[in-house]
Write an enzyme that holds these catalytic residues in place. Structure first.
Site, short mmCIF file in Angstrom:
data_model
loop_
_atom_site.label_atom_id
_atom_site.label_comp_id
_atom_site.label_asym_id
_atom_site.label_seq_id
_atom_site.Cartn_x
_atom_site.Cartn_y
_atom_site.Cartn_z
N TYR A 27 -4.92 -6.01 -11.48
CA TYR A 27 -4.45 -5.64 -12.75
C TYR A 27 -5.44 -4.73 -13.74
O TYR A 27 -4.83 -4.15 -14.60
CB TYR A 27 -3.76 -6.76 -13.58
CG TYR A 27 -2.44 -7.26 -12.93
CD1 TYR A 27 -1.34 -6.66 -12.85
CD2 TYR A 27 -2.65 -8.42 -12.17
CE1 TYR A 27 -0.28 -6.86 -12.25
CE2 TYR A 27 -1.44 -8.87 -11.50
CZ TYR A 27 -0.31 -8.17 -11.66
OH TYR A 27 0.87 -8.66 -11.05
N PHE A 69 3.05 -18.63 -17.74
CA PHE A 69 4.30 -18.06 -17.73
C PHE A 69 4.06 -17.08 -16.27
O PHE A 69 3.19 -16.68 -15.77
CB PHE A 69 4.80 -17.02 -18.81
CG PHE A 69 3.83 -15.81 -19.21
CD1 PHE A 69 3.59 -14.62 -18.69
CD2 PHE A 69 2.72 -16.53 -20.27
CE1 PHE A 69 2.68 -13.84 -19.15
CE2 PHE A 69 1.75 -15.48 -20.66
CZ PHE A 69 1.63 -14.22 -20.21
N ARG A 78 0.70 -1.21 0.13
CA ARG A 78 0.03 0.08 -0.18
C ARG A 78 0.70 1.24 -0.20
O ARG A 78 0.62 2.35 0.50
CB ARG A 78 -0.93 -0.08 1.19
CG ARG A 78 -1.90 -1.15 1.32
CD ARG A 78 -2.84 -1.24 0.12
NE ARG A 78 -3.65 -2.27 0.23
CZ ARG A 78 -3.65 -3.57 -0.06
NH1 ARG A 78 -2.66 -3.95 -0.84
NH2 ARG A 78 -4.55 -4.58 0.02
#
Length: 409
Positions: free
Chosen positions: A123, A409, A90
Site C-alpha cells: 500500500y 477492520f 499483476r
C-alpha cells in the site's frame, strides 16, 4: 481483455462474497454470508473488478472518523475486503480499484483513507503509510505484583444490550481523546459480544468485567476469555484480553489487577495493544511483562492535506512550506504553508517555494505523531530545500503520547 471496475449491484453481492472468500483462501457458506451482510454493507462503497463479465477483484470501505492529535475528529474511509483472484495477479486490477475508491473518497470529502495491510509492501505505492503501531502483551502473573492498589470495584456483567450500552459509553469517551482511534459501526459491537450471529467465523465466548468508580459509574471495561491449560496437575490458564479500555488511572489499574489476580490464571495475554503500554510502570517486576510482535497497525493516507494538517495540534511551534508528492493530486503534488503550535494551526495551499518535499505516504506515516518523519522518508526519499527543514518538521509533528487504534477492520 479490458478490466471493468465499478460499484456492484445487489444481485452481484453473492458473487462478491464468493470472490472475496476465494481471495482470502476461505470457504464459508456464501449464501448465508450474503444474506448476513446485505443489510449491513453500503453498496455505494463496494467495488469489484470484472473480466469479461466475471468478477475477479473486490474492494470496499465504510464511513468512519479519525481522532487526530488535539482531539478533533475528521471523516475517513476505512478500507477492507481487498482481494484479487490468483488467476488475475499483476494486471493492474488492484490499482484500478484503488483509483476508483480514492476518487470517491475525494467526492465524499473524506480526509483520510485507513486500512490494515495484510502484506506490508502493497500500500505504500498508493500513498498509505503505517501511522500506528501495535503489539502483543504477555504478563506472567506469578512473577509480579502491582505498585498501586485497586479502587472502586470490578463486577462481572452479562453480555447483553444494557452492558454493551455502558461499554460503548466508555469507548466513546476514550476514543474522542485518543489520537489514532476511530468510530466503530454499531453492528460491530453486536458481533463482538455475540449478540448478532455470524456465519463467517465462530461466535465470541467469554466474560465481561465492568469497573465502577466510587460513585458507581462505569468508567472502564474488559472483555476476555480463557484458554484451558494444566501442567503437573496445576492450573496454568492464559487469560486472553479481547479488549480493555478505561477512562481513569484507577479504572485502568483495577482492571489489570482483576485479570492478573484471577485464580488459575498464570498469564494474561492481549493483542493489538499500544507498544508504549503504561502497564509496565505499574508492576513491581516490569520483567514479568513482555511486549512482542510489535509492528505496523493501521495505515493512513491523506486526501485533503491542508485540512488534515490544520485540524491537529502541535506540541512545538513551527512554520514550514511543505510539498507532498502525490500522483493523484493535480500536477502530481500538493504544496501548503503550515503555521502550527500547541494552540492550533493554519494551513493553506501556496505557490511559495517549498522548504521540504516528501512523499504522501511518508506524510501519512508521520501525521498522527507516533512515527519519525525522518525515518518514514528513508524509502521514498526527501528533498530538503531549506537547511534543517526535515529535522524541524519531524520535531513539530511528533507527539508526547503515541497514537493507537484498537479497532481492527
Amino acid at each position: 481483455m479490458t478490466i471493468e471496475v465499478r460499484r456492484i449491484r445487489d444481485d452481484e453481492l453473492r458473487e462478491f462474497i464468493d470472490t472475496l472468500s476465494a481471495g482470502f483462501l476461505e470457504r464459508p457458506d456464501v449464501d448465508k454470508v450474503t444474506e448476513e451482510v446485505r443489510p449491513l454493507w453500503d453498496l455505494d462503497r463496494t467495488w469489484a473488478a470484472f473480466d469479461a463479465g466475471r468478477m475477479c477483484g473486490t474492494y470496499r470501505s465504510w464511513a468512519t472518523e479519525l481522532t487526530v492529535p488535539g482531539g478533533q475528529r475528521l471523516p475517513a474511509a476505512a478500507v477492507s475486503a481487498v482481494t484479487v483472484l490468483p488467476t488475475h495477479r499483476r494486471r493492474g486490477i488492484l490499482r484500478a480499484m484503488v483509483e476508483a475508491e480514492h476518487e470517491a473518497i475525494r467526492e465524499r470529502a473524506e480526509v483520510f483513507g485507513l486500512l490494515y495491510a495484510a502484506e506490508y509492501a502493497i500500500y505504500g505505492r498508493f500513498g498509505y503509510g503505517p501511522g500506528v503501531r501495535e503489539g502483543t502483551l504477555t504478563l506472567d502473573t506469578r512473577k509480579t505484583g502491582f505498585h498501586a492498589a485497586a479502587s472502586g470495584r470490578v463486577e462481572l456483567a452479562k453480555a447483553d444490550v444494557d452492558t454493551v450500552a455502558a461499554i460503548k459509553g466508555v469507548f466513546e469517551g476514550w476514543r474522542l481523546a485518543q489520537p489514532g482511534e476511530i468510530r466503530r459501526r454499531d453492528y460491530s459491537w453486536e458481533y463482538d459480544f455475540a449478540l448478532r450471529e455470524s456465519v463467517w467465523g465462530p461466535p465470541w465466548k467469554g466474560f465481561v468485567g465492568l469497573h465502577r468508580d466510587t460513585a458507581g459509574s462505569v468508567d472502564g471495561y474488559v472483555r476476555y476469555h480463557a484458554d484451558d491449560k494444566w501442567e503437573q496437575r496445576q492450573p496454568g490458564l492464559t487469560v486472553t484480553v479481547d479488549e480493555l479500555h478505561a477512562l481513569s488511572d484507577t479504572a485502568y489499574v483495577s482492571l489489570w489487577r482483576f485479570l492478573a489476580e484471577m485464580d488459575w490464571a498464570a498469564k494474561v495475554r492481549a493483542e493489538r495493544r499500544i507498544p508504549s503500554e503504561r502497564l509496565t510502570w505499574l508492576l513491581t517486576n516490569a520483567r514479568a511483562l513482555e511486549m512482542s510482535d510489535v509492528g505496523d497497525g493501521m495505515w493512513v493516507r491523506l486526501f485533503d492535506v491542508a485540512r488534515a494538517l490544520e485540524a491537529r495540534t502541535y506540541e512545538r511551534e513551527g512554520s514550514i512550506v511543505l510539498e507532498a508528492l502525490d500522483p493523484e493530486a493535480p500536477g502530481g503534488r500538493t504544496r501548503v504553508k503550515l503555521e502550527a503550535g500547541p494552540s492550533g494551526a493554519t494551513c493553506r495551499a501556496t505557490d511559495r517555494p517549498a522548504d521540504l518535499t516528501i512523499d504522501i505516504a511518508a506524510l501519512g506515516a508521520a501525521y498522527l505523531g507516533g512515527q519519525s518523519l525522518r525515518a518514514a522518508t528513508a524509502a521514498s526519499g526527501v528533498e530538503e530545500h531549506r537547511a534543517g527543514a526535515l529535522a524541524a518538521t519531524d520535531a513539530m509533528f511528533r507527539t508526547l503520547d503515541e497514537p493507537w487504534c484498537s479497532t481492527f477492520f
